[in-house]
Design an enzyme around this catalytic site. Sequence first.
Site, PDB file in Angstrom:
ATOM      1  N   ARG A 263      71.606  41.466 136.877  1.00  0.00           N
ATOM      2  CA  ARG A 263      72.142  40.650 137.971  1.00  0.00           C
ATOM      3  C   ARG A 263      71.555  41.145 139.309  1.00  0.00           C
ATOM      4  O   ARG A 263      71.510  42.329 139.586  1.00  0.00           O
ATOM      5  CB  ARG A 263      73.660  40.757 137.994  1.00  0.00           C
ATOM      6  CG  ARG A 263      74.347  39.992 139.135  1.00  0.00           C
ATOM      7  CD  ARG A 263      74.612  40.856 140.343  1.00  0.00           C
ATOM      8  NE  ARG A 263      75.440  40.171 141.348  1.00  0.00           N
ATOM      9  CZ  ARG A 263      75.676  40.663 142.566  1.00  0.00           C
ATOM     10  NH1 ARG A 263      75.168  41.809 142.930  1.00  0.00           N
ATOM     11  NH2 ARG A 263      76.437  40.002 143.419  1.00  0.00           N
ATOM     12  N   VAL A 264      71.131  40.228 140.128  1.00  0.00           N
ATOM     13  CA  VAL A 264      70.653  40.568 141.461  1.00  0.00           C
ATOM     14  C   VAL A 264      71.503  39.812 142.470  1.00  0.00           C
ATOM     15  O   VAL A 264      71.724  38.606 142.318  1.00  0.00           O
ATOM     16  CB  VAL A 264      69.162  40.197 141.635  1.00  0.00           C
ATOM     17  CG1 VAL A 264      68.705  40.457 143.058  1.00  0.00           C
ATOM     18  CG2 VAL A 264      68.300  40.989 140.651  1.00  0.00           C
ATOM     19  N   GLY A 265      71.986  40.521 143.476  1.00  0.00           N
ATOM     20  CA  GLY A 265      72.807  39.888 144.512  1.00  0.00           C
ATOM     21  C   GLY A 265      71.968  39.479 145.710  1.00  0.00           C
ATOM     22  O   GLY A 265      70.745  39.294 145.617  1.00  0.00           O
ATOM     23  N   ASP A 266      72.632  39.345 146.846  1.00  0.00           N
ATOM     24  CA  ASP A 266      71.953  38.870 148.054  1.00  0.00           C
ATOM     25  C   ASP A 266      71.174  39.961 148.773  1.00  0.00           C
ATOM     26  O   ASP A 266      70.221  39.661 149.508  1.00  0.00           O
ATOM     27  CB  ASP A 266      72.996  38.304 149.030  1.00  0.00           C
ATOM     28  CG  ASP A 266      74.025  39.370 149.415  1.00  0.00           C
ATOM     29  OD1 ASP A 266      74.578  40.016 148.490  1.00  0.00           O
ATOM     30  OD2 ASP A 266      74.273  39.562 150.615  1.00  0.00           O
TER      31      ASP A 266
ATOM     32  N   THR B 244      76.965  41.794 153.838  1.00  0.00           N
ATOM     33  CA  THR B 244      77.673  42.490 152.774  1.00  0.00           C
ATOM     34  C   THR B 244      78.831  41.617 152.307  1.00  0.00           C
ATOM     35  O   THR B 244      79.529  41.019 153.124  1.00  0.00           O
ATOM     36  CB  THR B 244      78.213  43.856 153.220  1.00  0.00           C
ATOM     37  OG1 THR B 244      79.136  44.329 152.225  1.00  0.00           O
ATOM     38  CG2 THR B 244      78.943  43.793 154.558  1.00  0.00           C
ATOM     39  N   GLY B 245      79.012  41.543 150.999  1.00  0.00           N
ATOM     40  CA  GLY B 245      80.104  40.723 150.491  1.00  0.00           C
ATOM     41  C   GLY B 245      79.776  40.239 149.097  1.00  0.00           C
ATOM     42  O   GLY B 245      78.928  40.808 148.409  1.00  0.00           O
TER      43      GLY B 245
ATOM     44  N   GLY C 118      77.916  38.626 146.741  1.00  0.00           N
ATOM     45  CA  GLY C 118      76.522  38.259 146.888  1.00  0.00           C
ATOM     46  C   GLY C 118      76.177  36.856 146.432  1.00  0.00           C
ATOM     47  O   GLY C 118      75.327  36.191 147.044  1.00  0.00           O
TER      48      GLY C 118
ATOM     49  N   THR D 148      78.162  48.464 150.202  1.00  0.00           N
ATOM     50  CA  THR D 148      76.767  48.105 150.484  1.00  0.00           C
ATOM     51  C   THR D 148      76.465  48.524 151.913  1.00  0.00           C
ATOM     52  O   THR D 148      77.329  48.426 152.772  1.00  0.00           O
ATOM     53  CB  THR D 148      76.585  46.580 150.337  1.00  0.00           C
ATOM     54  OG1 THR D 148      76.608  46.261 148.961  1.00  0.00           O
ATOM     55  CG2 THR D 148      75.284  46.086 150.943  1.00  0.00           C
TER      56      THR D 148
HETATM   57  N1  ASP Z   1      76.464  41.884 148.581  1.00  0.00           N
HETATM   58  C1  ASP Z   1      76.382  42.893 147.570  1.00  0.00           C
HETATM   59  C2  ASP Z   1      76.012  42.251 146.254  1.00  0.00           C
HETATM   60  O1  ASP Z   1      76.473  41.172 145.966  1.00  0.00           O
HETATM   61  C3  ASP Z   1      77.647  43.628 147.392  1.00  0.00           C
HETATM   62  C4  ASP Z   1      78.240  44.185 148.673  1.00  0.00           C
HETATM   63  O2  ASP Z   1      77.937  43.750 149.758  1.00  0.00           O
HETATM   64  O3  ASP Z   1      79.028  45.136 148.589  1.00  0.00           O
HETATM   65  O4  ASP Z   1      75.286  42.868 145.503  1.00  0.00           O
END
Ligand code: ASP
Length: 316
Positions: free
Chosen positions: A209-212, A231-232, A234, A181
């Site tokens: 699915r939607v992340g952060d 990033t991480g 989510g 990300t």
């Molecule tokens: N945070 C992102 C998500 O959950 C993934 C990532 O940071 O690599 O979509």
Amino acid sequence: MNNPPRPFALAIHGGAGVIERDQLSAVEEASIRADLDAALEAGRSILANGGSALDAVEAAVVALEESPRFNAGKGSVYNADGKHELDASIMEGQTRRAGAVAGVETIRNPVRLARAVMEQSPHVMMIGAGAERFADAQPQIERVANHWFDTDTRRAQLDQEQTRERTEAGDESLRGKYFGTVGAVALDSQGNLAAATSTGGMTNKRYGRVGDSPLIGAGTWADERCAVSGTGWGEFFIRNAVAHDIAARMAYGGATLAAAAEAVILQRVPELGGDGGAIAVDRDGNIAMPFSTAGMYRGWIATDGSRGTAIFLQGD
Ligand code: ASP
């Protein structure tokens, strides 16, 4: 007499996650660092010419989206259907204007569409088919077929993950399945802050699915004090409102940028079982880049002009 130009600062990330030193060849590492450096340069050239933090973070994120080495734009991960659903957001500190898109499939540079939502619509966030329809009316937004985002590396990761899921029945955890990300935060010479984040999400994520990353306050935040891009994993970043929590600790608790970012990334998120990292810059140009994973692709230009890229915990 003219006042001397005020300093600017820029930080970028190309994702946090399981980045094993012995699995990264010297050639790959050099390519990743070159791409990080090109993204820094894209932002720096704007900031050094008196341009806005908003333009700088957009340019840096577009550069990272264009690289197949990061999980955003070209090189995005695959969802469980073998397709790509992309998310992005952008926020300007002094106005608190924000724009975001989620689950888009044909937008070459989702961060550009996020900015268009911010500037060309009365909304903050648009998703899926509606966001694509909005893009139809934005001639500056380049469209591509969904398979344009394909890369062999990400396909292999999907195959590996789906095999694991079949053999370890019932484990639909997304743990450790992310890195790449991208995001940028900047302070410009006017004293304004901005942040942007863009992602393909997490490998094998379920459709829809939607992340952060596209969520203002979770993956991205900018106000008059600081700008943050995360990033991480989510789900944990959403549940901790990570980006806003960092800003709130500064606003309400008087924490320094470093203390606020470390408390959220190194304590709050792991306490719930998640992990990841963030980049942040404050109005004095201080930069923080904590992460709880083995590595985080990152780069920075400090107010004194010093500049660097790093991948691992030791700062190298
Ligand atoms: N945070 C992102 C998500 O959950 C993934 C990532 O940071 O690599 O979509």
